[in-house]
Write an enzyme that holds these catalytic residues in place. Structure first.
Site, mmCIF file in Angstrom:
data_model
loop_
_atom_site.group_PDB
_atom_site.id
_atom_site.type_symbol
_atom_site.label_atom_id
_atom_site.label_comp_id
_atom_site.label_asym_id
_atom_site.label_seq_id
_atom_site.Cartn_x
_atom_site.Cartn_y
_atom_site.Cartn_z
ATOM 1 N N MET A 1 0.845 -1.203 0.000
ATOM 2 C CA MET A 1 0.000 0.000 0.000
ATOM 3 C C MET A 1 0.881 1.254 0.000
ATOM 4 O O MET A 1 0.419 2.346 0.323
ATOM 5 C CB MET A 1 -0.916 -0.001 1.224
ATOM 6 C CG MET A 1 -1.870 -1.195 1.205
ATOM 7 S SD MET A 1 -3.386 -0.915 2.141
ATOM 8 C CE MET A 1 -2.746 -0.709 3.770
ATOM 9 N N LEU B 1 6.670 3.122 1.539
ATOM 10 C CA LEU B 1 7.599 1.997 1.693
ATOM 11 C C LEU B 1 8.612 2.225 2.806
ATOM 12 O O LEU B 1 9.106 3.327 3.004
ATOM 13 C CB LEU B 1 8.360 1.762 0.385
ATOM 14 C CG LEU B 1 7.521 1.439 -0.848
ATOM 15 C CD1 LEU B 1 8.440 1.075 -2.027
ATOM 16 C CD2 LEU B 1 6.528 0.318 -0.599
ATOM 17 N N HIS C 1 9.003 -3.452 3.527
ATOM 18 C CA HIS C 1 8.657 -3.635 2.112
ATOM 19 C C HIS C 1 9.911 -3.932 1.286
ATOM 20 O O HIS C 1 9.894 -4.782 0.401
ATOM 21 C CB HIS C 1 8.021 -2.360 1.548
ATOM 22 C CG HIS C 1 6.764 -1.921 2.227
ATOM 23 N ND1 HIS C 1 6.722 -0.835 3.065
ATOM 24 C CD2 HIS C 1 5.500 -2.416 2.193
ATOM 25 C CE1 HIS C 1 5.478 -0.668 3.505
ATOM 26 N NE2 HIS C 1 4.712 -1.619 2.997
ATOM 27 N N GLN D 1 -10.357 -2.745 2.257
ATOM 28 C CA GLN D 1 -9.914 -3.349 3.518
ATOM 29 C C GLN D 1 -9.955 -2.368 4.687
ATOM 30 O O GLN D 1 -9.523 -2.686 5.781
ATOM 31 C CB GLN D 1 -8.530 -3.987 3.361
ATOM 32 C CG GLN D 1 -7.380 -3.029 3.149
ATOM 33 C CD GLN D 1 -6.102 -3.758 2.778
ATOM 34 O OE1 GLN D 1 -6.002 -4.335 1.701
ATOM 35 N NE2 GLN D 1 -5.117 -3.731 3.665
ATOM 36 N N LYS E 1 5.038 -9.947 9.524
ATOM 37 C CA LYS E 1 4.425 -8.909 10.355
ATOM 38 C C LYS E 1 2.896 -9.031 10.343
ATOM 39 O O LYS E 1 2.235 -8.801 11.334
ATOM 40 C CB LYS E 1 4.886 -7.551 9.807
ATOM 41 C CG LYS E 1 4.035 -6.358 10.132
ATOM 42 C CD LYS E 1 4.389 -5.815 11.482
ATOM 43 C CE LYS E 1 3.812 -4.454 11.756
ATOM 44 N NZ LYS E 1 2.472 -4.207 11.312
ATOM 45 N N ASP E 2 2.339 -9.342 9.148
ATOM 46 C CA ASP E 2 0.885 -9.494 9.034
ATOM 47 C C ASP E 2 0.579 -10.990 8.930
ATOM 48 O O ASP E 2 0.144 -11.489 7.894
ATOM 49 C CB ASP E 2 0.381 -8.726 7.816
ATOM 50 C CG ASP E 2 0.642 -7.240 7.955
ATOM 51 O OD1 ASP E 2 -0.134 -6.558 8.623
ATOM 52 O OD2 ASP E 2 1.687 -6.769 7.447
ATOM 53 N N VAL F 1 10.652 -7.023 9.864
ATOM 54 C CA VAL F 1 11.789 -6.113 10.021
ATOM 55 C C VAL F 1 11.443 -5.107 11.106
ATOM 56 O O VAL F 1 10.346 -4.537 11.116
ATOM 57 C CB VAL F 1 12.100 -5.384 8.684
ATOM 58 C CG1 VAL F 1 13.248 -4.409 8.858
ATOM 59 C CG2 VAL F 1 12.421 -6.402 7.595
ATOM 60 N N SER G 1 6.250 -0.151 10.333
ATOM 61 C CA SER G 1 4.893 -0.095 9.789
ATOM 62 C C SER G 1 4.684 1.306 9.232
ATOM 63 O O SER G 1 5.180 2.281 9.798
ATOM 64 C CB SER G 1 3.879 -0.355 10.904
ATOM 65 O OG SER G 1 2.596 0.093 10.490
HETATM 66 P P1 AMP Z 1 1.391 -2.867 3.499
HETATM 67 O O1 AMP Z 1 1.946 -1.844 2.589
HETATM 68 O O2 AMP Z 1 1.318 -2.432 4.925
HETATM 69 O O3 AMP Z 1 0.134 -3.510 2.998
HETATM 70 O O4 AMP Z 1 2.460 -4.044 3.528
HETATM 71 C C1 AMP Z 1 2.874 -4.666 2.340
HETATM 72 C C2 AMP Z 1 3.650 -5.909 2.681
HETATM 73 O O5 AMP Z 1 4.781 -5.557 3.472
HETATM 74 C C3 AMP Z 1 2.845 -6.926 3.479
HETATM 75 O O6 AMP Z 1 3.145 -8.214 3.010
HETATM 76 C C4 AMP Z 1 3.349 -6.713 4.873
HETATM 77 O O7 AMP Z 1 3.242 -7.872 5.667
HETATM 78 C C5 AMP Z 1 4.798 -6.378 4.619
HETATM 79 N N1 AMP Z 1 5.368 -5.678 5.767
HETATM 80 C C6 AMP Z 1 4.864 -4.587 6.396
HETATM 81 N N2 AMP Z 1 5.632 -4.260 7.452
HETATM 82 C C7 AMP Z 1 6.619 -5.173 7.508
HETATM 83 C C8 AMP Z 1 7.731 -5.391 8.369
HETATM 84 N N3 AMP Z 1 7.967 -4.589 9.407
HETATM 85 N N4 AMP Z 1 8.539 -6.436 8.119
HETATM 86 C C9 AMP Z 1 8.303 -7.254 7.073
HETATM 87 N N5 AMP Z 1 7.300 -7.093 6.216
HETATM 88 C C10 AMP Z 1 6.450 -6.080 6.423
#
Ligand code: AMP
Length: 487
Positions: free
Chosen positions: A256, A259, A263, A287, A375-376, A402, A411
């Protein structure tokens, strides 16, 4: 050209140069020398130069100092031996070294080359107005190598290994022509993530430097082969057409945006494992429930695209909402049971939105592999179930969480936290580190965080998962239960 040279300054450089000149039969004690060679500290050059009577050639051996420091002399040049010197060695330190020669006239250049020849140095010309850049390069290669060695030594020391064991390794890396080996060259990002976790624990002050170096090294590794430049698409048709031009295995990294290193770890893994890397950049309205943070969700598309390009992404699919949810859209993927527990209980409809958008992305991009973060954890679990139930042939790759040096999972929503809230948010990783739901809840409550849930989730692998509210921000995190807690 020079039969006699007066070397001013008997420091490390002056001593080595004088020793070499004496070896070559140059007189060092003449009353009227052909050349006065200033081997004094940089800040003293101008003053010493002014005190030299006009007549002979004059030169300095500084890398950083401009020729103007030799005013008012006109027969002048600079000769900077690109070498680091120690007092315990002599003239042999010059053997094989290069030297930058800076001159304003042909005659001065010839004088500089002649001196380099006498000293046994390999000369190259350097423009006076580029010397700061040149000197910066020299500092990186020499002085900062010392800093790197110190940092690496601390990690070995913390591991109970002798730091000096690094020295032959460092020497061989140079002798091997700086050939890149190791986890980044192999594309082993899981190992790099585990390094980060261990460093965050043992030497948090080194984590930022490690990440920068890993990032720069990844760039180096990905530049080994020339690539076509990145394509950004906003429609389903354009994405499909673009992907037709790309062959081999396709890796998809759904994001989303906004970054961060989490990511980027997914992008690196995809780049290392797939021929074509697609990143989707889409803040999926489906979502978010009413009252969620959809409108204020952090967005910085320009920065995201630059980072994607830097990490070797081939195609970024960044559609507007109406491209994925056009008028008349009415099909939803609901992973009923899994999607209504834990996160699903507190965010009704959330996983319906996640599963639906991922199903669409899988249909558009047709990836061989899709990359998600641990993380998710529940998101991964829901998607795994969906792939199974719908017989979709996509391999899920799940990369470790991470974290920042202080333990907080990265996040995009961390951007909402005030410094005070961020400090309080640290209770979340601390509580999860107990790996015990009861103790974790006590710790979270003691720190005044509002707990949505903290519980063992029977995922693959099982995790202790929690969601808390810090001020107006909702944070989620989890730890894998069958992993050892870092010491
Ligand atoms: P998002 O942009 O929040 O939807 O996250 C995109 C992807 O990045 C998803 O697969 C998340 O699980 C992953 N992600 C988000 N934060 C972390 C993190 N701290 N460590 C590893 N992967 C992450």
């Amino acid at each position: 050209m020079f039969d006699s040279v007066q070397v001013v300054g008997a420091g490390r450089v002056g001593s080595a140069l004088a020793a070499r000149l004496a070896e070559r039969g140059i007189r060092l004690d003449a009353d009227e020398p052909d050349l006065v060679l200033l081997c004094v500290p940089d800040r003293a050059i101008a003053e010493v130069a002014r005190s030299v009577a006009p007549g002979p050639w004059i030169a300095h051996v500084s890398g950083a100092t401009p020729l103007a420091a030799l005013d008012p002399h006109e027969r002048r040049f600079g000769l900077h031996p690109l070498q680091t010197f120690t007092r315990s060695r002599g003239a042999e330190q010059l053997d094989g070294a290069f030297a930058a020669v800076t001159a304003e006239t042909d005659e001065a250049r010839a004088a500089g080359l002649a001196l380099a020849g006498l000293l046994g140095l390999q000369p190259f010309p350097l423009a006076d107005d580029r010397r700061v850049l040149y000197h910066a390069g020299a500092a990186v290669a020499s002085n900062y190598l010392v800093t790197l060695r110190r940092a690496a030594g601390r990690l070995l020391d913390d591991a109970g290994a002798p730091p000096e064991a690094l020295d032959p390794l460092m020497r061989r890396t140079i002798e091997n022509g700086f050939e890149l080996t190791g986890p980044i060259a192999r594309g082993d990002w899981e190992t790099v993530c585990s390094h980060e976790t261990a460093i965050a624990d043992a030497e948090p002050g080194l984590l930022g430097a490690y990440r920068e170096l890993a990032r720069a090294t990844a760039l180096l590794a990905s530049r080994a082969e020339p690539r076509e430049s990145m394509v950004v698409t906003s429609t389903v048709d354009a994405t499909r057409q673009t992907l037709r031009r790309h062959g081999g295995t396709v890796g998809l990294v759904p994001t989303m945006g906004a970054l961060h290193e989490g990511h980027l770890s997914l992008l690196r893994a995809a780049r290392a494992e797939c021929d074509t890397v697609v990143m989707s950049l889409f803040v999926n309205p489906a979502q978010f429930a009413q009252g969620d943070d959809l409108t204020r969700y952090p967005r910085d598309e320009a920065r995201d695209l630059a980072l994607a390009e830097e990490h070797g992404v081939d195609v970024v699919f960044a559609p507007p909402p109406e491209e994925l949810y056009p008028p008349g859209h009415q099909t939803w993927i609901d992973v009923e049971e899994l999607g209504s527990t834990f996160e699903g209980e507190h965010r009704p409809g959330h996983f319906r939105g996640v599963a639906t958008v991922c199903c669409k992305l899988f249909g558009i991009v047709r990836p061989d592999r899709a990359y998600f973060g641990q993380k998710d954890a529940q998101q991964v679990e829901v998607l795994r179930r969906m792939l199974k139930d719908l017989f979709l042939d996509v391999e899920l790759r799940v990369l470790p969480t991470v974290r920042d040096a202080d333990g907080l999972a990265l996040s995009s929503r961390n951007a909402y936290l005030s410094p005070e809230e961020r400090r309080r948010a640290l209770a979340l990783p601390r509580a999860l580190a107990t790996r015990d739901p009861r103790r974790a809840r006590e710790l979270l409550s003691a720190d005044g965080l509002e707990v949505d849930y903290v519980a063992v989730a029977p995922f693959d692998p099982p995790v202790l998962a929690a969601a808390v509210r810090v001020g107006g921000t909702r944070l989620i995190d989890n730890v894998v239960l069958d992993e050892e807690e870092p010491a």
